[in-house]
Design a protein around this motif. Structure first.
Motif, short mmCIF file in Angstrom:
data_model
loop_
_atom_site.label_atom_id
_atom_site.label_comp_id
_atom_site.label_asym_id
_atom_site.label_seq_id
_atom_site.Cartn_x
_atom_site.Cartn_y
_atom_site.Cartn_z
N ILE A 134 5.69 -7.29 0.65
CA ILE A 134 6.19 -8.65 0.44
C ILE A 134 5.23 -9.66 1.06
O ILE A 134 4.98 -10.73 0.50
CB ILE A 134 7.59 -8.82 1.08
N PRO B 193 10.46 -10.01 8.77
CA PRO B 193 11.59 -9.07 8.92
C PRO B 193 11.39 -7.81 8.09
O PRO B 193 11.71 -6.71 8.55
CB PRO B 193 12.79 -9.87 8.41
N GLN B 194 10.83 -7.97 6.89
CA GLN B 194 10.62 -6.79 6.04
C GLN B 194 9.61 -5.85 6.68
O GLN B 194 9.77 -4.63 6.67
CB GLN B 194 10.15 -7.24 4.66
N LEU C 291 10.87 2.18 10.05
CA LEU C 291 10.93 3.41 9.23
C LEU C 291 9.77 4.34 9.57
O LEU C 291 9.97 5.56 9.72
CB LEU C 291 10.90 3.05 7.73
N ALA D 129 7.66 6.21 -2.09
CA ALA D 129 8.96 6.43 -2.75
C ALA D 129 9.92 5.27 -2.48
O ALA D 129 10.74 4.93 -3.32
CB ALA D 129 9.58 7.74 -2.25
N GLN D 130 9.80 4.65 -1.32
CA GLN D 130 10.72 3.56 -0.95
C GLN D 130 10.25 2.21 -1.46
O GLN D 130 11.06 1.40 -1.92
CB GLN D 130 10.88 3.49 0.57
N TYR D 131 8.94 1.93 -1.35
CA TYR D 131 8.45 0.58 -1.64
C TYR D 131 7.54 0.51 -2.87
O TYR D 131 7.12 -0.58 -3.25
CB TYR D 131 7.68 0.03 -0.44
N GLY D 132 7.21 1.65 -3.46
CA GLY D 132 6.31 1.65 -4.60
C GLY D 132 4.85 1.79 -4.17
O GLY D 132 4.53 1.75 -2.98
N PHE E 194 -6.20 3.67 -13.48
CA PHE E 194 -6.98 2.44 -13.41
C PHE E 194 -7.51 2.19 -12.01
O PHE E 194 -8.58 1.61 -11.82
CB PHE E 194 -6.12 1.25 -13.88
N ARG F 21 -42.73 -2.23 -12.87
CA ARG F 21 -43.37 -3.20 -13.77
C ARG F 21 -44.29 -4.14 -13.00
O ARG F 21 -45.37 -4.48 -13.45
CB ARG F 21 -42.31 -4.03 -14.49
#
Lengths: 173, 168
Positions: B54, B65-66, B73, B93-96, B108, B133
């Motif tokens: 975030i 806070p996040q 965790l 798994a929790q946040y992507g 990609f 050259r």
């Protein structure tokens, strides 16, 4: 066109393509009243199976995007729970979608604030992006045909629900 | 084990006590072996490799806070004895995937590693071609010596005539 010019042209095209891809992939969805509600099957928070907004077709659904770390969500959750119980029999559901959060904290939040309305979980901010969300909480009223009837980018309270949501679901507006 | 038994008998321990001593020694060594097999990670070690999705910054720089929840965790997972790789799997798994500070090595995301490598290789090749050259251009053509750099044709004739006139 000489080979060298062709290679330079292709190189410039590749750079512009990469820049365009980067900009487009970061773009947020724009939604408006009357649009179909962004929807996809999501896992049920803390339970087996999946759910979606489409499962509530035929009812009004107040979709609430929230996270356990969000301070305004703490005041909003009990209000939404009371609203869900009061209007549940009148064809209105409240559906929480937990975003940008981890499931343990989210379940702890539901226990602490005694939230009983159904909850889905979006990993990361995928659903927030689909709703063009700028933060949490945000609320979206979806009509029985699955179209957005109200978009509210912020927390709701009892007065807001009475003034803005109830008239819509009761057909007074 | 027989070597260990021999060592204990050399130390003067009675045979009935021998196996008890071996068992106690083995038990005292076991936790050390387990710790050596799975090195414990730390919050600092993890939070400089994962993002606060975030906030859009590394977790170690974020104080929202996040970010505090995410850090809690990580601490909880470390207390459970998870490795760094396992912790990252849980965070994804929790946040992507956005939680990973480094792009993955597939799809990609692979371009994040390939593009700089290809650009570097092209730059090296371009530099090599340019230098070769430049060196070729600065070298005199074969058969060209200092005398042949003088005037040619009409100029040479005129120079010869001028020199003859001065009778040098």
């Amino acid at each position: 066109m000489s080979t060298r010019s062709l290679l330079a042209f292709l190189g410039v095209c590749a750079v512009i393509g990469l820049l365009a891809f980067g900009l487009l992939s970061k773009g947020e969805a724009k939604i408006a009243i009357g649009d179909p509600a962004p929807d996809r099957a999501l896992p049920v928070l803390g339970g087996p199976g999946q759910g979606s907004i489409a499962a509530y077709r035929g009812r009004w659904v107040l979709v609430n995007l929230w996270a356990s770390w969000c301070v305004p969500c703490r005041q909003e959750a009990p209000v939404l729970d009371r609203f869900a119980r009061r209007y549940g029999k009148r064809g209105v559901s409240v559906l929480g979608i937990n975003v940008q959060d981890n499931s343990d904290d989210a379940l702890g939040f539901l226990r602490e604030y005694r939230v009983r309305y159904p909850q889905l979980r979006s990993v990361g901010d995928e659903r927030s992006a689909a709703f063009g969300s700028t933060g949490v909480p945000e609320n979206f009223l979806v009509d029985p045909r699955g179209r957005l009837a109200l978009i509210w980018r912020g927390p709701v309270d009892g007065d807001f629900l009475e003034a803005r949501v109830v008239p819509l679901v009761e057909g007074r507006r | 084990m027989s070597q260990l038994g021999g060592f204990i008998s050399l130390c003067g321990i009675n045979p009935p006590s021998r196996w008890l001593a071996i068992a106690m020694l083995a038990l005292s060594l076991a936790p050390g072996v387990a710790v050596a097999a799975t090195p414990r990670t730390s919050v600092n070690d993890v939070e400089d490799e994962v993002m606060c999705p975030i906030c859009g910054t590394l977790l170690e720089l974020a104080e929202s806070p996040q970010a505090q929840r995410e850090r809690a965790l990580v601490k909880r997972l470390i207390a459970e004895g998870r490795t760094k790789s396992e912790i990252k799997d849980v965070l994804v798994a929790q946040y992507g995937r956005a939680v990973l500070a480094l792009p993955s090595g597939s799809g990609f995301d692979l371009s994040a590693y390939l593009v700089p490598a290809i650009a570097f290789a092209l730059a090296v090749v371009g530099l090599g071609v340019g230098v070769s050259r430049w060196r070729r251009a600065s070298r005199p053509p074969p058969g060209d010596d200092a005398q042949s750099k003088g005037p040619r044709g009409d100029d040479a004739e005129r120079l010869k005539a001028d020199l003859a006139r001065y009778d040098l």
